[in-house]
Scaffold this motif. Sequence first.
Motif, PDB file in Angstrom:
ATOM      1  N   SER A   8      40.406  39.221  41.452  1.00 18.49           N
ATOM      2  CA  SER A   8      40.286  40.114  40.285  1.00 18.49           C
ATOM      3  C   SER A   8      40.241  39.321  38.987  1.00 18.49           C
ATOM      4  N   THR A   9      40.925  38.203  38.967  1.00 16.03           N
ATOM      5  CA  THR A   9      40.877  37.367  37.771  1.00 16.03           C
ATOM      6  C   THR A   9      39.464  36.852  37.555  1.00 16.03           C
TER       7      THR A   9
ATOM      8  N   GLN B  77      36.893  38.221  38.676  1.00 17.23           N
ATOM      9  CA  GLN B  77      36.095  39.377  38.286  1.00 17.23           C
ATOM     10  C   GLN B  77      36.267  39.680  36.792  1.00 17.23           C
ATOM     11  N   TYR B  78      37.509  39.576  36.409  1.00 17.89           N
ATOM     12  CA  TYR B  78      37.796  39.844  34.989  1.00 17.89           C
ATOM     13  C   TYR B  78      37.071  38.858  34.089  1.00 17.89           C
TER      14      TYR B  78
ATOM     15  N   VAL C 136      33.601  39.803  33.881  1.00 16.60           N
ATOM     16  CA  VAL C 136      33.442  40.970  33.002  1.00 16.60           C
ATOM     17  C   VAL C 136      33.563  40.565  31.547  1.00 16.60           C
ATOM     18  N   LYS C 137      34.525  39.689  31.334  1.00 13.91           N
ATOM     19  CA  LYS C 137      34.775  39.236  29.964  1.00 13.91           C
ATOM     20  C   LYS C 137      33.548  38.513  29.406  1.00 13.91           C
TER      21      LYS C 137
ATOM     22  N   LYS D 287      30.555  38.777  30.407  1.00 13.69           N
ATOM     23  CA  LYS D 287      29.491  39.764  30.245  1.00 13.69           C
ATOM     24  C   LYS D 287      29.680  40.547  28.954  1.00 13.69           C
ATOM     25  N   LEU D 288      30.941  40.934  28.784  1.00 12.55           N
ATOM     26  CA  LEU D 288      31.265  41.717  27.587  1.00 12.55           C
ATOM     27  C   LEU D 288      30.930  40.942  26.321  1.00 12.55           C
ATOM     28  N   THR D 289      31.328  39.696  26.328  1.00 12.54           N
ATOM     29  CA  THR D 289      31.066  38.847  25.183  1.00 12.54           C
ATOM     30  C   THR D 289      29.576  38.747  24.918  1.00 12.54           C
TER      31      THR D 289
ATOM     32  N   GLN E 233      27.350  40.820  25.914  1.00 13.09           N
ATOM     33  CA  GLN E 233      26.831  42.122  25.502  1.00 13.09           C
ATOM     34  C   GLN E 233      27.109  42.392  24.017  1.00 13.09           C
ATOM     35  N   ILE E 234      28.329  42.005  23.633  1.00 10.48           N
ATOM     36  CA  ILE E 234      28.690  42.214  22.227  1.00 10.48           C
ATOM     37  C   ILE E 234      27.784  41.400  21.324  1.00 10.48           C
TER      38      ILE E 234
END
Lengths: 141, 981
Positions: free
Chosen positions: A6-7, A9-10, A13-14, A16-18, A20-21
């Motif tokens: 999960s880490t 994965q996190y 995600v992080k 990706k989020l960055t 995306q932002i």
Amino acid sequence: MSKSDSTEQYDAVKAKLTQQILRKQELDAKLSKLEDKIYEKENEYFAESAHGNIVKGFDNFTKANTGGSHKKRIAYTDDDHIFSLSSASFVKSFARKQGLTGKNDELDEYEDSVEPTNGGVVPPGANTTPSRKRKGRTMDE
Amino acid sequence: MALPSTKSQQAGGARFRQRKISVKQPLIIYKQKDLPDLSSNDLEPSQIHHLNSSGNAAQQRDVHAMETGVDKNEEDEVHLQQVINAAQRALRGSEEKKKSEINEEGAAGSREEEKKPDVYIPTPDASRIWPEASKYYNDFTFVAPETYIKFSATVEDTVGVEYNMDEEDEEFLNNFNKDKSSTKVCSEVEFEIICDKLEKTIEERQPFLSMDPSNILTYKELSGFIIGELTSTNNGYGNGGKYISTTALKDKLSKELNYKPFVTLFDKRTENEDKPQPKIRTITKLFDLFGESIYTHWKERKISRHGKHIHPSLKFEDPNANEKENDADPYICFRRREFRQARKTRRADTLGAERIRLLQKSIHRAQELIESVCQREILRLDALDAEHEIFKLRSEGKSLKRTIGIKGDDYLYYSHKRKKPVVKIEEEPVGTETSTPASKKQKKNKEQANRDRKDVEDAATATSVVEGIPSAAAAAAALQQEAATSSTQPYVKLPASKIPDMDLVTVSLVLKEKNETIKRAVLEKLRKRKEQDRHFINLTDDPYEPYFNITTNDHSDKVLELNHIPYSSITSSFYHEINNSNYISEELKKLLEENKKALPGVKTFRGSNGELIPSKPFPHISSLTKDYNGESGSDLTNGSSDNGYIAQLLSNIESNNFNAYNNGYGSQVQHRADESQESKLSEPIFSMRKRVGRGGRLFIDRRGLFKKPVAPLIESSPSVTVGGGLGGVVNVYDSEADAQKRLDSRWRFDDDLTEYERGIQEPFSLDPSKLNCISEDTQSIRFGSMLLSKSYDLFRESVHQRQQVLIQQARARALQQQQLLQKQQQAAQAAQNAQQALQLQQQQQQAQKLQQQQQQNLSRQSGLPIPSSASSSHSQSQTHTPSHSHSPVTIPNSRQLSQQLPHGQDKMGTSASSPGSMGNSTARPSAQQRTNSNPNPNTNIVQANLQQQQQRTGAHSPPGTSQQKYKQSNSTPMYNNSSSK
């Protein structure tokens, strides 16, 4: 689901989020630039169309304008900016430029960013979600 | 306007045009016989004419009447004529048909219809489709543009080489290429290029080859020309304005620009660019390779064509040949028709074109805008998608975070406050504002204020225009800053749509600004005035501020002439300004404080009998003046207050002493001045004065501080004598008196004495215009007024004198009159006496004499002459004639008149009255005395006078009336006299 999994994965995600932002930021910048350009172009268009344009109509084209001295200048209001002001986001930024604050203007004060604000200082109550954001969310939805 | 009919007829071939019927145009009247048979009513006259084309009369006009729709000189065309004739026949046929219809019942109709399609005007068939078109026109890269294609290139420019291969060429080329390697094969295009080149060159070199085709240039010569031309093109654009073929031009350009595949917009692009296009070799190379063999082929063909173009070309009119020749040649195409003037492009045409161009431009711009709007929307969609993505990622990340329990990275999960976005400066000057929180707050405040103000204004002006229009409010707020700096806003009322352009201003602000503007303007004016008045010193006194010298108040006692004080407002202000301004003297103060005595000079009417008595003291007066008394006691320690003008005046009233008005005020003041000099105001120690002298030199005058040294004038009588007893002559240098004199002379023009001190020292100055002891500031005014008053005095005196003279004259006249009157009376008496003597001699002679004597005696005894005479006349009138009844009135009349004289003089001046009356009174007795003393000697003369008058007035008139007249005539000048004065 293991913790490391999960880490990982996190982290993904992080990242990706960055990304995306950043993309969003870029898009926003592009958008505002384009909006400005449209506004500029539109004004230019209005200024250069002495006989009329697509907004005001082409009636004057057919009129034989012999006495060119008293050429009426067409007055343009905000309603005539059908191209530039047809964008809600530009209307907002336009109003801001004109020194006017709208009703929900505070929301526009916020934007997503990848860098922590205040020069890296963790904002107070960092653990909890800031109330501000919550408010913003509700308004967004 | 319509042309005259004759002219139109003269125009011969000119077609009839339908003209408006006008007064100027004679209308042709057709009679029955002129017209063709109008059996068919359904036909138009022109058609009938046409139908009668075979008829001789209508023949000529027939052509004009018919509209064929083709040019005049083409009306004779065979097919057209055929068609027309067929139509005629058909119409006639229909006529016949109509007739025959009755007989044959349409059997012939079918036959007619069969005939019809026989004649027609042949037109090219455009209905067929060429199926092989795509085979030859295979340029699929062409995309039709949105707008019309604008094209100015000729066909020749675009088709490439002008030479086109035909079957013969193809055969030759095939043979030529038969046994050659692929590299040495001459392509069709290359063949065409070579042939074209040869054709062009030979045309250039041997334009009249057709005369003798065998004389054609050899290959060597031709190739030499061609190669030479190609190489020579390097230097200059050359060719001497000769036509350069498109290919040559392209070659040249590609050479010059060093850009190899020189392809223009008009060049045909190949269908597939990937396919390697067989490369076209340059002309020089082509000539090297195939030149000679192709030349032979070409030469053959050229000779067979008799030196003309191998490739058939169109034949045009020969401009040099005459018209007939050209007309005769059937192969000429595109013949010139009648010369038609080219239509001039007018302004309207260009304007329209310009408008159209503008319209196109405008629409293009609009299109661009719409495109960018589309882009914007796409971007916006992307942005929203991105936001959605962010949201999803965030929620995912958050749940992950929670499950794993990671902390940090919070900044990724919420929106941050915007970091000072630098707003671009707009066209409007408001743009400098930034949307930082601080400025935001300011803005908010401003807006709040703005709104407040707007509310106020709305309430005030009762207009709701400002509300409800966000853009208007926005603009107003935006212009707020501007408004603060701008001076004045126009104060106008506008429709709601136009309000945003300006800021709303309150009335108070406008007024305030106005006020300030005025103030500023006034200050500016003053400043300018000051600038103008620079180096000028105003020496005139302010007329509204009388000269008032406080420091010299204590010198009042030293002023020499004080008599004029009560009369001069200037001096009174000078001396008594302090005293007559709310100052209550000690005495008055005491009086008021004691409150027992009545106020001096204040009297009241007693109610009972209206007698004036001194008024009783008011009990409240002291309280009223209490504050003031206390104040005055402490404030004015000035001792000279005692002898103040008011105080003096009050005391004078009290003592009923009105001397001041007769003798002047000063004397009284002087009495007290000595007594009450307790304190004095000190003079200023010294005063300075700056003035600019000649040449801009600056002077500082000093007054005070230095006093003339009061040297003890020890005029030594005996002790100073020098030199013993030598004649007693004092040496000049030893004489103290002389030294004193010299010292004095030094201070003569440089003393610090005030005007008063100087006045005291020298009471009589040599300057005639200078009044003694009066300040210089008012000197001129005083002198002027003195002159005025002096002249007025003189004038008064002269008037008085004149009056006196006139009075004297009047008096003298009055005297004369009186004397005359008395004389007349005496004369009348004498006349009466004479008459009576004549008439009543017998009856009353005795008695009359007695009476007269008695009367005379009586008058003498009493000393009153007039009554006596009056009584005498009275008695006479009473006794004798009624006409004399008025005579006693005359005498009192005359007295009245004599008394009137002084009365009239009274109006002039009372002074004259008493002597006048006196003179009158004195004059009368003397006259009376005279008349009484010697009446007899005068009678004769008077009688004579009377007779004369009687003659003048009329002999019949009674003597009484004449007397009256006499008196009247006498009386008038007297009145005149009095009135003239």
